[in-house]
Design an enzyme around this catalytic site. Structure first.
Site, PDB file in Angstrom:
ATOM      1  N   SER A  14       0.861  -1.170  -0.073  1.00 54.86           N
ATOM      2  CA  SER A  14       0.026   0.064  -0.093  1.00 54.86           C
ATOM      3  C   SER A  14       0.865   1.255  -0.178  1.00 54.86           C
ATOM      4  O   SER A  14       2.045   1.383   0.439  1.00 54.86           O
ATOM      5  CB  SER A  14      -0.871   0.027   1.139  1.00 54.86           C
ATOM      6  OG  SER A  14      -1.759  -1.030   1.378  1.00 54.86           O
TER       7      SER A  14
HETATM    8  N1  SAH Z   1      -0.051  -5.521   4.141  1.00 59.10           N
HETATM    9  C1  SAH Z   1       0.616  -5.719   2.672  1.00 59.10           C
HETATM   10  C2  SAH Z   1      -0.042  -5.541   1.610  1.00 59.10           C
HETATM   11  C3  SAH Z   1      -1.190  -6.378   1.337  1.00 59.10           C
HETATM   12  S1  SAH Z   1      -1.831  -6.735  -0.454  1.00 59.10           S
HETATM   13  C4  SAH Z   1       1.982  -5.101   2.792  1.00 59.10           C
HETATM   14  O1  SAH Z   1       2.331  -4.287   3.586  1.00 59.10           O
HETATM   15  O2  SAH Z   1       2.758  -5.256   1.752  1.00 59.10           O
HETATM   16  C5  SAH Z   1      -3.073  -7.702   0.023  1.00 59.10           C
HETATM   17  C6  SAH Z   1      -2.584  -9.453   0.630  1.00 59.10           C
HETATM   18  O3  SAH Z   1      -3.850  -9.986   0.884  1.00 59.10           O
HETATM   19  C7  SAH Z   1      -2.069 -10.016  -0.465  1.00 59.10           C
HETATM   20  O4  SAH Z   1      -0.740 -10.534  -0.131  1.00 59.10           O
HETATM   21  C8  SAH Z   1      -2.996 -11.100  -0.615  1.00 59.10           C
HETATM   22  O5  SAH Z   1      -2.443 -12.446  -1.089  1.00 59.10           O
HETATM   23  C9  SAH Z   1      -3.521 -11.009   0.909  1.00 59.10           C
HETATM   24  N2  SAH Z   1      -4.958 -11.936   0.921  1.00 59.10           N
HETATM   25  C10 SAH Z   1      -5.901 -11.789  -0.140  1.00 59.10           C
HETATM   26  N3  SAH Z   1      -6.821 -12.738   0.764  1.00 59.10           N
HETATM   27  C11 SAH Z   1      -6.471 -13.250   1.676  1.00 59.10           C
HETATM   28  C12 SAH Z   1      -6.870 -14.026   2.832  1.00 59.10           C
HETATM   29  N4  SAH Z   1      -8.024 -14.625   2.760  1.00 59.10           N
HETATM   30  N5  SAH Z   1      -6.081 -14.594   3.654  1.00 59.10           N
HETATM   31  C13 SAH Z   1      -4.903 -14.071   3.801  1.00 59.10           C
HETATM   32  N6  SAH Z   1      -4.402 -13.296   3.070  1.00 59.10           N
HETATM   33  C14 SAH Z   1      -4.997 -12.807   1.921  1.00 59.10           C
END
Ligand code: SAH
Length: 227
Positions: free
Chosen positions: A75
């Site tokens: 993000s």
């Molecule tokens: N917090 C992260 C950015 C997140 S992007 C950072 O600081 O870089 C969103 C993430 O959520 C992705 O890696 C995606 O794979 C994950 N995601 C999506 N659905 C999910 C679920 N049900 N459980 C765990 N992770 C999930």
């Protein structure tokens, strides 16, 4: 990158990036009204360039989200800081993050609170993030590979929960695993546009407020969007 190169990234060119972080905090966060000193300090010390990866080195501190592969993003710094500020963190908090991604948000949280548990559904991202935490010496972050819409029941309750992928609503298991007076912050809305929702558990009452508009990748799982 192996462990050594992360350390090189920090030790050899750390000063360079320290200036960039300072500029990021002043121009992107303070100027836009963020005031929580713990959050500003965490954003000043967390090496976003390491989590953003080599291919993003030059733009690691730019005012936007970054591609981290696997169709996922890290993000925008402002969004990370706003979500962190909305959590009203205290030093002793145990925090659950859903969506580890690059690990950057978890690292920011871990600079403020005592313990961070983070869940990622894509194995390669979780493994990479775990390695970065080890190499950089973060000791208070635990990563689990699973469907985070189910929370992390064995570690519950959590004082604060942050969801960093977007869902139609906050998954029910997360509300169950939230401690009394706990706070959840999550992007909630349509598949391609959302608002940050802050949920406060006050006894039997749930108080919700909506904050800035945002766009996150989808939360895929049992209590999220279908994959
Ligand atoms: N917090 C992260 C950015 C997140 S992007 C950072 O600081 O870089 C969103 C993430 O959520 C992705 O890696 C995606 O794979 C994950 N995601 C999506 N659905 C999910 C679920 N049900 N459980 C765990 N992770 C999930």
């Amino acid at each position: 990158m192996n462990g050594k190169s992360y350390k090189v990234a920090l030790d050899d060119i750390g000063d360079n990036f320290r200036d960039k972080r300072e500029e990021m905090v002043n121009t992107q966060l303070v100027r836009r009204g963020l005031v929580d000193l713990n959050v500003l300090r965490a954003m000043r010390v967390t090496p976003r360039h390491v989590f953003a990866g080599k291919s993003n080195l030059e733009r690691a501190y730019a005012d936007n989200a970054l591609d981290i592969g696997q169709h996922q993003t890290i993000s925008q710094p402002y969004m990370v800081a706003v979500m962190t500020e909305l959590l009203e963190l205290s030093k002793g908090d145990r925090v659950l993050e859903i969506g580890t991604g690059s690990g950057y948000q978890a690292a920011v949280l871990s600079a403020i609170v005592s313990e961070v548990c983070t869940v990622e559904r894509i194995e390669s991202l979780a493994v990479d993030a775990r390695k970065k935490f080890d190499d950089l010496g973060y000791k208070n972050i635990t990563v689990k590979i699973a469907d985070g819409t189910l929370g992390w029941p064995e570690e519950a309750p959590f004082d604060k929960i942050i969801v960093t992928a977007a869902a139609p609503d906050i998954p029910a298991p997360l509300i169950e695993q939230l401690a009394p007076r706990g706070i959840i912050v999550a992007p909630v809305g349509e598949r391609h546009t959302q608002s940050l929702l802050k949920l406060v558990k006050d006894g039997d009452k749930i108080v919700k407020s909506y904050h800035v508009p945002c766009i996150f990748v989808p939360l895929l799982g049992k209590f999220g969007w279908e994959g």
